[in-house]
Design a protein around this motif. Structure first.
Motif, PDB file in Angstrom:
ATOM      1  N   LEU A 118       9.479 -51.879  27.046  1.00  0.00           N
ATOM      2  CA  LEU A 118      10.459 -52.597  27.855  1.00  0.00           C
ATOM      3  C   LEU A 118       9.999 -52.747  29.293  1.00  0.00           C
ATOM      4  N   HIS A 119       9.456 -51.671  29.849  1.00  0.00           N
ATOM      5  CA  HIS A 119       9.021 -51.697  31.246  1.00  0.00           C
ATOM      6  C   HIS A 119       7.514 -51.885  31.390  1.00  0.00           C
ATOM      7  N   GLY A 120       6.822 -52.050  30.264  1.00  0.00           N
ATOM      8  CA  GLY A 120       5.425 -52.454  30.302  1.00  0.00           C
ATOM      9  C   GLY A 120       4.451 -51.428  30.833  1.00  0.00           C
ATOM     10  N   PHE A 121       4.626 -50.160  30.505  1.00  0.00           N
ATOM     11  CA  PHE A 121       3.630 -49.187  30.948  1.00  0.00           C
ATOM     12  C   PHE A 121       3.220 -48.266  29.809  1.00  0.00           C
ATOM     13  N   GLU A 122       1.987 -47.782  29.904  1.00  0.00           N
ATOM     14  CA  GLU A 122       1.453 -46.792  28.976  1.00  0.00           C
ATOM     15  C   GLU A 122       0.546 -45.855  29.771  1.00  0.00           C
ATOM     16  N   ILE A 123       0.901 -44.586  29.792  1.00  0.00           N
ATOM     17  CA  ILE A 123       0.171 -43.576  30.563  1.00  0.00           C
ATOM     18  C   ILE A 123      -0.211 -42.454  29.612  1.00  0.00           C
ATOM     19  N   SER A 124      -1.437 -41.976  29.702  1.00  0.00           N
ATOM     20  CA  SER A 124      -1.881 -40.846  28.875  1.00  0.00           C
ATOM     21  C   SER A 124      -2.407 -39.723  29.770  1.00  0.00           C
ATOM     22  N   LEU A 125      -1.964 -38.511  29.465  1.00  0.00           N
ATOM     23  CA  LEU A 125      -2.445 -37.319  30.164  1.00  0.00           C
ATOM     24  C   LEU A 125      -3.208 -36.452  29.170  1.00  0.00           C
ATOM     25  N   SER A 126      -4.351 -35.953  29.579  1.00  0.00           N
ATOM     26  CA  SER A 126      -5.149 -35.067  28.728  1.00  0.00           C
ATOM     27  C   SER A 126      -5.941 -34.117  29.607  1.00  0.00           C
ATOM     28  N   ASP A 127      -6.599 -33.159  28.960  1.00  0.00           N
ATOM     29  CA  ASP A 127      -7.426 -32.182  29.675  1.00  0.00           C
ATOM     30  C   ASP A 127      -6.658 -31.577  30.858  1.00  0.00           C
ATOM     31  N   VAL A 128      -5.471 -31.083  30.568  1.00  0.00           N
ATOM     32  CA  VAL A 128      -4.629 -30.471  31.596  1.00  0.00           C
ATOM     33  C   VAL A 128      -5.250 -29.145  32.024  1.00  0.00           C
ATOM     34  N   LYS A 129      -5.284 -28.909  33.333  1.00  0.00           N
ATOM     35  CA  LYS A 129      -5.903 -27.693  33.870  1.00  0.00           C
ATOM     36  C   LYS A 129      -4.992 -27.028  34.893  1.00  0.00           C
ATOM     37  N   PHE A 130      -5.075 -25.718  34.962  1.00  0.00           N
ATOM     38  CA  PHE A 130      -4.390 -24.945  35.998  1.00  0.00           C
ATOM     39  C   PHE A 130      -5.424 -24.087  36.701  1.00  0.00           C
ATOM     40  N   ASP A 131      -5.444 -24.158  38.015  1.00  0.00           N
ATOM     41  CA  ASP A 131      -6.397 -23.413  38.838  1.00  0.00           C
ATOM     42  C   ASP A 131      -5.601 -22.626  39.873  1.00  0.00           C
ATOM     43  N   SER A 132      -5.621 -21.313  39.772  1.00  0.00           N
ATOM     44  CA  SER A 132      -4.831 -20.506  40.709  1.00  0.00           C
ATOM     45  C   SER A 132      -5.441 -20.493  42.096  1.00  0.00           C
ATOM     46  N   ALA A 133      -6.743 -20.703  42.198  1.00  0.00           N
ATOM     47  CA  ALA A 133      -7.381 -20.731  43.519  1.00  0.00           C
ATOM     48  C   ALA A 133      -6.947 -21.980  44.283  1.00  0.00           C
ATOM     49  N   ALA A 134      -6.938 -23.119  43.604  1.00  0.00           N
ATOM     50  CA  ALA A 134      -6.495 -24.355  44.240  1.00  0.00           C
ATOM     51  C   ALA A 134      -4.984 -24.484  44.213  1.00  0.00           C
ATOM     52  N   ALA A 135      -4.334 -23.639  43.400  1.00  0.00           N
ATOM     53  CA  ALA A 135      -2.877 -23.660  43.249  1.00  0.00           C
ATOM     54  C   ALA A 135      -2.391 -25.060  42.873  1.00  0.00           C
ATOM     55  N   GLU A 136      -2.936 -25.606  41.783  1.00  0.00           N
ATOM     56  CA  GLU A 136      -2.566 -26.950  41.394  1.00  0.00           C
ATOM     57  C   GLU A 136      -2.715 -27.164  39.898  1.00  0.00           C
ATOM     58  N   ILE A 137      -2.036 -28.197  39.412  1.00  0.00           N
ATOM     59  CA  ILE A 137      -2.179 -28.687  38.050  1.00  0.00           C
ATOM     60  C   ILE A 137      -2.921 -30.016  38.132  1.00  0.00           C
ATOM     61  N   THR A 138      -3.930 -30.189  37.286  1.00  0.00           N
ATOM     62  CA  THR A 138      -4.632 -31.462  37.225  1.00  0.00           C
ATOM     63  C   THR A 138      -4.652 -31.953  35.782  1.00  0.00           C
ATOM     64  N   ALA A 139      -4.949 -33.227  35.621  1.00  0.00           N
ATOM     65  CA  ALA A 139      -5.089 -33.801  34.276  1.00  0.00           C
ATOM     66  C   ALA A 139      -5.939 -35.059  34.370  1.00  0.00           C
ATOM     67  N   ASP A 140      -6.570 -35.412  33.264  1.00  0.00           N
ATOM     68  CA  ASP A 140      -7.214 -36.710  33.170  1.00  0.00           C
ATOM     69  C   ASP A 140      -6.124 -37.731  32.865  1.00  0.00           C
TER      70      ASP A 140
END
Length: 505
Positions: A118-140
């Motif tokens: 309906l709103h015309g979007f498709e997003i995919s998240l993969s390879d989710v990572k957590f790094d306590s030194a950087a204090a962040e969540i990342t993903a491809d």
């Protein structure tokens, strides 16, 4: 055609405060050393495995995707989503513990596709990572055929237990999910745990139940438990009736209502769309009505009507109005909806909720918006007050028409809370969650930044990227203009009658 994966232009790595690193390492260290076994004490990195990460991104975003965008979340390759449109869990986390820096870095298995035709979007998240030194969540992140690796989605307030850690969405997350208002906004809590063979029925902060200490505060913290931690706060803002034994009422069994309040949020996803979505709008209350903070529910006041506790019937009308405005262009609004003169009836636990509905200046009186169903049929008074909380409300056919046909008949709306006084000196329950100030002439506290909220992440001359900005076409909502047919509110799937552009004589 997919392009070669890219890396974010700028690095967001930042050193974690020593206190946070030490706090995390306090529980990680024992496990890391145990897993290291007979390896050399000089080895700085120790392998870790068997972890799970649970994070819901942002509850209001999930509501938007499955509600107004009529979209879906699809978790694959080991990832899963909790029931009730809950948080997402990524599994088989592996990584290393740095025994010198006392930090850990983990990568998780699983992918998540977020899609709305309906709103015309498709997003995919993969390879989710957590790094306590950087204090962040990342993903491809893959969007529009392009994959960008290690996109920082949220900053994390790392804790010793690594459960229910506070998260703050990044600018990159705002770009990914299509709402500029997400930058710096609170995301759902994050939980990272190591799943052990021992599954205690109740979480414990002690690691003594396992022969191998665990970095997590609880080896048995499940994905569903974490998901429930990110659930939406109850839409009800009216306090429940006092648990103290009820006093004998002096009011007659039947008579006129002296005063009362009605608490109702209409529909949480609709409020979110107006304030945080592509409507870039505002919500205002008037006539004595108020809205709870943080874009909460509405309270309508000064009830009048009649009741009969023997027959278990109640009919009450309330003062106050709420107005939803959005999709502003050249001083005119594509969405301009006001609900006023709300009335609620109950007859042995079932009834109706009606309101006068004004859309773009056209008023329809006494529209039956919802069918009501209380959890019990009898009406009883305590201290001359009848209180009925969490009354289920489902959209009627007339209500569906009032919302332009996007919501289907039978859609669950926010629950209704009623409190009516039977005598002039009866004390109604207080509403501690409501704003005390009159918001007649100004937006509620949660909408004061409405001019800068919304989801358009592209320019008005080209297409917009996915997420909240999309309308089901490649044209930004703002570019549709007030002369468009009848779907200026299509970014939310709600179709309202369009205000026709006035022609000059």
């Amino acid at each position: 055609m997919p392009t070669t994966p890219t890396k974010p232009v700028r690095s967001r790595r930042r050193p974690l405060a020593l206190a946070a690193a030490v706090a995390t390492a306090a529980t990680v260290g024992a496990t890391a050393l145990a897993m290291a076994g007979a390896t050399s004490a000089a080895a700085a990195e120790v392998p870790l495995s068997g972890y799970e990460l649970t994070w819901g991104i942002k509850q209001s975003y999930r509501t938007y995707v499955t509600g107004f965008a009529a979209g879906t979340f699809t978790a694959t390759d080991g990832a899963s989503q909790a029931t009730g449109n809950g948080a997402f869990t990524f599994t088989e986390g592996t990584g290393t513990y740095d025994s010198t820096a006392h930090t850990l870095a983990l990568g998780f298995k699983g992918a998540l596709k977020i899609e709305s035709k309906l709103h015309g979007f498709e997003i995919s998240l993969s390879d989710v990572k957590f790094d306590s030194a950087a204090a962040e969540i990342t993903a491809d992140v893959t969007k529009s055929g392009t994959t960008t690796q290690d996109v920082p989605l949220a900053d994390v307030t790392v804790t010793r237990a690594m459960t229910d850690m506070a998260t703050t969405l990044t600018k990159e997350a705002a770009d990914v999910f299509g709402s500029a208002s997400y930058e710096g906004a609170a995301g759902d809590p994050l939980t990272v745990v190591q799943k052990t063979q021992s599954q205690s029925p109740s979480p414990s902060a002690s690691a003594s139940t396992s022969s191998t200490p665990s970095p997590s505060a609880s080896a048995s913290t499940s994905a569903s438990a974490s998901a429930s931690a990110s659930a939406t706060p109850s839409a009800s803002a009216s306090p429940t009736q006092s648990a103290s034994p009820s006093a004998t009422t002096e009011a007659p069994a039947a008579g006129d209502i002296a005063d009362g309040t009605l608490g109702w949020g209409v529909k949480e996803s609709f409020r979110t769309y107006v304030v945080d979505g592509v409507a870039k709008g505002e919500i205002t209350t008037s006539g004595g009505a108020t809205q709870a903070s943080d874009n909460g529910i509405f309270t309508f006041v000064k009830a009048t009507g009649a009741y009969d506790t023997d027959a278990d019937t109640l009919s009450a009308a309330f003062e106050g109005a709420v107005t939803f405005k959005g999709h502003e262009e050249n001083g005119e609004y594509g969405l301009d909806l006001t609900l006023s003169d709300l009335k609620a009836t109950l007859d042995e636990g079932t009834g109706e909720l009606t309101a006068d509905v004004t859309s773009l200046g056209e008023k329809s009186e006494d529209v039956v918006l919802a069918d009501l169903k209380a959890s019990k049929s009898d009406l009883t008074a305590s201290d001359d007050v009848i209180t009925v909380d969490d009354i289920a409300a489902t959209l009627t056919e007339a209500g569906a028409k009032a919302f332009g046909g996007f919501y289907t008949t039978g859609t669950e709306l926010d629950p209704v809370d009623l409190a009516v006084a039977l005598t002039d000196d009866a004390t109604l329950p207080g509403d501690d969650d409501s704003d005390e100030d009159d918001t007649t002439s100004s937006p509620s506290a949660s909408t004061t930044a409405s001019g800068t909220t919304g989801g358009t992440t592209g320019s008005t001359t080209g297409g917009v990227t996915g997420g909240l900005a999309a309308t089901g076409s490649d044209v930004p909502v703002a570019a549709l203009g007030t002369a468009a047919a009848v779907t200026v509110a299509a970014g939310a799937g709600v179709v309202f009658a369009m205000r026709r552009r006035r022609t000059e004589a």
